[in-house]
Design a protein around this motif. Structure first.
Motif, PDB file in Angstrom:
ATOM      1  N   VAL B 135       1.020  -1.130  -0.153  1.00  0.00           N
ATOM      2  CA  VAL B 135       0.063  -0.066   0.114  1.00  0.00           C
ATOM      3  C   VAL B 135       0.882   1.318   0.188  1.00  0.00           C
ATOM      4  N   MET B 136       1.985   1.197   0.799  1.00  0.00           N
ATOM      5  CA  MET B 136       2.549   2.373   0.943  1.00  0.00           C
ATOM      6  C   MET B 136       3.591   2.464  -0.282  1.00  0.00           C
ATOM      7  N   ARG B 137       3.888   1.638  -1.125  1.00  0.00           N
ATOM      8  CA  ARG B 137       4.654   1.527  -2.377  1.00  0.00           C
ATOM      9  C   ARG B 137       3.636   2.189  -3.411  1.00  0.00           C
ATOM     10  N   ASP B 138       2.447   1.687  -3.361  1.00  0.00           N
ATOM     11  CA  ASP B 138       1.310   2.194  -4.188  1.00  0.00           C
ATOM     12  C   ASP B 138       1.322   3.724  -4.216  1.00  0.00           C
ATOM     13  N   ILE B 139       1.043   4.075  -2.866  1.00  0.00           N
ATOM     14  CA  ILE B 139       0.419   5.524  -2.377  1.00  0.00           C
ATOM     15  C   ILE B 139       1.764   6.312  -2.987  1.00  0.00           C
ATOM     16  N   GLU B 140       3.021   5.996  -3.097  1.00  0.00           N
ATOM     17  CA  GLU B 140       4.090   7.003  -3.270  1.00  0.00           C
ATOM     18  C   GLU B 140       4.044   6.791  -4.712  1.00  0.00           C
ATOM     19  N   LYS B 141       3.900   5.776  -5.476  1.00  0.00           N
ATOM     20  CA  LYS B 141       4.168   5.639  -6.974  1.00  0.00           C
ATOM     21  C   LYS B 141       2.903   6.510  -7.458  1.00  0.00           C
ATOM     22  N   SER B 142       1.696   6.453  -6.886  1.00  0.00           N
ATOM     23  CA  SER B 142       0.480   6.900  -7.801  1.00  0.00           C
ATOM     24  C   SER B 142       0.252   8.266  -7.328  1.00  0.00           C
ATOM     25  N   TRP B 143       0.533   8.776  -6.183  1.00  0.00           N
ATOM     26  CA  TRP B 143      -0.232   9.916  -5.328  1.00  0.00           C
ATOM     27  C   TRP B 143       0.959  11.040  -4.879  1.00  0.00           C
ATOM     28  N   GLU B 144       2.060  10.524  -5.148  1.00  0.00           N
ATOM     29  CA  GLU B 144       3.168  11.404  -4.626  1.00  0.00           C
ATOM     30  C   GLU B 144       3.463  12.608  -5.366  1.00  0.00           C
ATOM     31  N   GLY B 145       3.234  13.780  -4.735  1.00  0.00           N
ATOM     32  CA  GLY B 145       3.194  15.076  -5.278  1.00  0.00           C
ATOM     33  C   GLY B 145       1.823  15.500  -5.777  1.00  0.00           C
ATOM     34  N   HIS B 146       0.698  14.708  -5.373  1.00  0.00           N
ATOM     35  CA  HIS B 146      -0.519  15.339  -5.762  1.00  0.00           C
ATOM     36  C   HIS B 146      -1.092  15.537  -4.253  1.00  0.00           C
ATOM     37  N   ASP B 147      -1.226  16.859  -3.925  1.00  0.00           N
ATOM     38  CA  ASP B 147      -1.928  17.342  -2.890  1.00  0.00           C
ATOM     39  C   ASP B 147      -3.621  17.209  -3.043  1.00  0.00           C
ATOM     40  N   PRO B 148      -4.190  16.261  -2.348  1.00  0.00           N
ATOM     41  CA  PRO B 148      -5.740  16.050  -2.335  1.00  0.00           C
ATOM     42  C   PRO B 148      -6.534  17.390  -2.274  1.00  0.00           C
ATOM     43  N   ASP B 149      -5.951  18.503  -1.941  1.00  0.00           N
ATOM     44  CA  ASP B 149      -6.789  19.769  -1.877  1.00  0.00           C
ATOM     45  C   ASP B 149      -6.525  20.391  -3.161  1.00  0.00           C
ATOM     46  N   THR B 150      -5.596  20.263  -4.043  1.00  0.00           N
ATOM     47  CA  THR B 150      -5.476  21.001  -5.322  1.00  0.00           C
ATOM     48  C   THR B 150      -5.401  19.972  -6.477  1.00  0.00           C
ATOM     49  N   ALA B 151      -5.607  18.831  -6.373  1.00  0.00           N
ATOM     50  CA  ALA B 151      -5.371  18.050  -7.278  1.00  0.00           C
ATOM     51  C   ALA B 151      -6.553  18.390  -8.551  1.00  0.00           C
ATOM     52  N   ASN B 152      -6.489  17.353  -9.682  1.00  0.00           N
ATOM     53  CA  ASN B 152      -7.746  17.713 -10.542  1.00  0.00           C
ATOM     54  C   ASN B 152      -8.896  17.087 -10.208  1.00  0.00           C
ATOM     55  N   LYS B 153      -9.678  17.425 -11.055  1.00  0.00           N
ATOM     56  CA  LYS B 153     -10.980  16.917 -10.692  1.00  0.00           C
ATOM     57  C   LYS B 153     -11.310  15.270 -10.610  1.00  0.00           C
ATOM     58  N   VAL B 154     -10.624  14.536 -11.332  1.00  0.00           N
ATOM     59  CA  VAL B 154     -10.935  13.203 -11.440  1.00  0.00           C
ATOM     60  C   VAL B 154     -10.248  12.641 -10.004  1.00  0.00           C
ATOM     61  N   HIS B 155      -8.981  13.124  -9.772  1.00  0.00           N
ATOM     62  CA  HIS B 155      -8.352  12.622  -8.559  1.00  0.00           C
ATOM     63  C   HIS B 155      -9.193  13.031  -7.223  1.00  0.00           C
ATOM     64  N   ILE B 156      -9.505  14.352  -7.174  1.00  0.00           N
ATOM     65  CA  ILE B 156     -10.552  14.664  -5.926  1.00  0.00           C
ATOM     66  C   ILE B 156     -11.732  13.774  -6.001  1.00  0.00           C
ATOM     67  N   CYS B 157     -12.407  13.604  -7.120  1.00  0.00           N
ATOM     68  CA  CYS B 157     -13.350  12.620  -7.168  1.00  0.00           C
ATOM     69  C   CYS B 157     -13.258  11.493  -6.628  1.00  0.00           C
TER      70      CYS B 157
END
Lengths: 190, 188
Positions: B135-157
């Motif tokens: 889980v940690m590896r996947d979160i780092e790979k997919s989401w690192e650098g994406h702030d959930p407050d400012t991510a794009n519509k698809v990610h926030i959704c």
């Protein structure tokens, strides 16, 4: 009181095209949800199914509200022209970068007619800020010729041109969003 | 975006008018003409009386959605997160029970969106070491650098949906008395 004529369906194919007409119908059925709808009429033993997408249904609904405002007083639609403008109001919410990308896709005349028709100073300011100075000057100059000509009282041809220009602007913006070129819109206001 | 098609067979007329703008005009006799001009040649018209058109409008109103440009703020996203903060107060046993009901991707998106180190620790602690590492590896790979407050519509959704999915499982397990929730921790 006008008596309802017997419902009838006429369908004719002329050299110039097809004409379908129903009259006297008092019952219909609307089904569907989200993006696809079917409006059905039963007419004298025949059935007419009209398939509409969400945008067409929205325009249809808003046009009905334009005639019967009590259907949705919160939308504050007091006429057909307001109805067309209402559907394009979200354009001014776009960020400046998205406005610039949108402007590159639009014909100058379309923009001119749309701005004249929209009667929205905030939108006009945003558009002008997103244009190169040279084009902004031309636009302002051309719009000055229209000033004093209220689109609500213009000829039906001019109003139609205004409506279709606004429609083109919103269609283009929607396409650019779908392509991921400009900021996506999200959610829908009721 | 525009599509027009007309078919007629055995008393059934079918018109596809997707993206074609309708136009309603009031006629001299008080009735209304609803027309569609898909092109310069073809036309579909329906003459309706006032009551029928009102009824049609009433049927359309619930489906009217006005487009709006996406605008979110950290405060808005916080309101979505707040509903799930109580999860970190649950017992380890309850967390393990909840995790059994969720798929890996939902947990990953949920943890990314929640932005809560304490919650993340609590969830990861209740997984096997192998699962936690994955889980940690996947979160780092997919989401690192994406702030959930400012991510794009698809990610926030996706983040909001993941919160809903997790809460749905929590509600269900709570209703089935498989986990216990301290009601004081929950938001109304």
């Amino acid at each position: 009181m006008i008596a309802n004529p017997k419902p009838f369906l006429s369908l004719s194919k002329e050299s110039h095209g097809i004409e379908a007409r129903i009259e006297g119908c008092t019952a219909f059925h609307l089904r569907g949800e989200k993006s696809f709808f079917t409006l059905s009429f039963e007419v004298d033993g025949s059935r007419v199914d009209v398939e509409l997408n969400a945008v067409t249904l929205r325009t249809l609904g808003l046009q009905c509200i334009a005639f019967f405002q009590t259907l949705a007083p919160h939308l504050k639609i007091d006429g057909i022209e307001t109805m067309y403008r209402k559907q394009a109001e979200w354009i001014k919410e776009l960020d400046p970068r998205s406005i610039q990308i949108l402007l590159k896709e639009l014909q100058f005349d379309t923009l001119l007619y749309a701005l004249w028709y929209m009667k929205d100073s905030e939108l006009m300011r945003k558009i002008i800020h997103g244009m190169p100075f040279y084009y902004a000057e031309i636009l302002i100059e051309d719009l000055a010729h229209w000033m004093g000509s209220n689109p609500d009282f213009a000829s039906i041809e001019d109003r139609r041109r205004g409506r279709s220009a606004v429609q083109e602007v919103t269609d283009t913006a929607s396409r650019l969003m779908a392509e991921g070129q400009i900021e996506e819109y999200f959610g829908e206001m009721q | 975006m525009r599509s027009f098609e007309l078919t007629y067979a055995e008393g059934h007329l079918k018109l596809c008018l997707e993206g074609i703008q309708p136009e309603i005009k009031q006629l001299e006799n008080g009735s209304y003409c609803l027309s569609f001009h898909p092109n310069n040649n073809d036309i579909f018209e329906a003459v309706l009386d006032s009551a029928t058109l009102q009824e049609l409008g009433r049927a359309c109103v619930p489906h009217i959605r006005m487009p709006a440009v996406f605008r979110t703020t950290p405060e808005t996203e916080k309101t979505f997160r707040q509903r799930a903060f109580f999860i970190k107060e649950l017992s380890d046993l309850s967390i393990q029970r909840i995790l059994r009901e969720l798929c890996c991707v939902t947990v990953e998106i949920f943890l990314w969106y929640m932005k809560d180190a304490e919650l993340m620790r609590k969830i990861l602690r209740n997984m096997s070491q192998l699962a936690a590492e994955m889980v940690m590896r996947d979160i780092e790979k997919s989401w690192e650098g994406h702030d959930p407050d400012t991510a794009n519509k698809v990610h926030i959704c996706s983040g909001r949906e993941a919160v809903c999915d997790v809460l749905e499982v929590v509600e269900r397990l709570s209703a089935e008395k498989q986990i216990e929730i301290d009601q004081r921790e929950r938001l109304p």
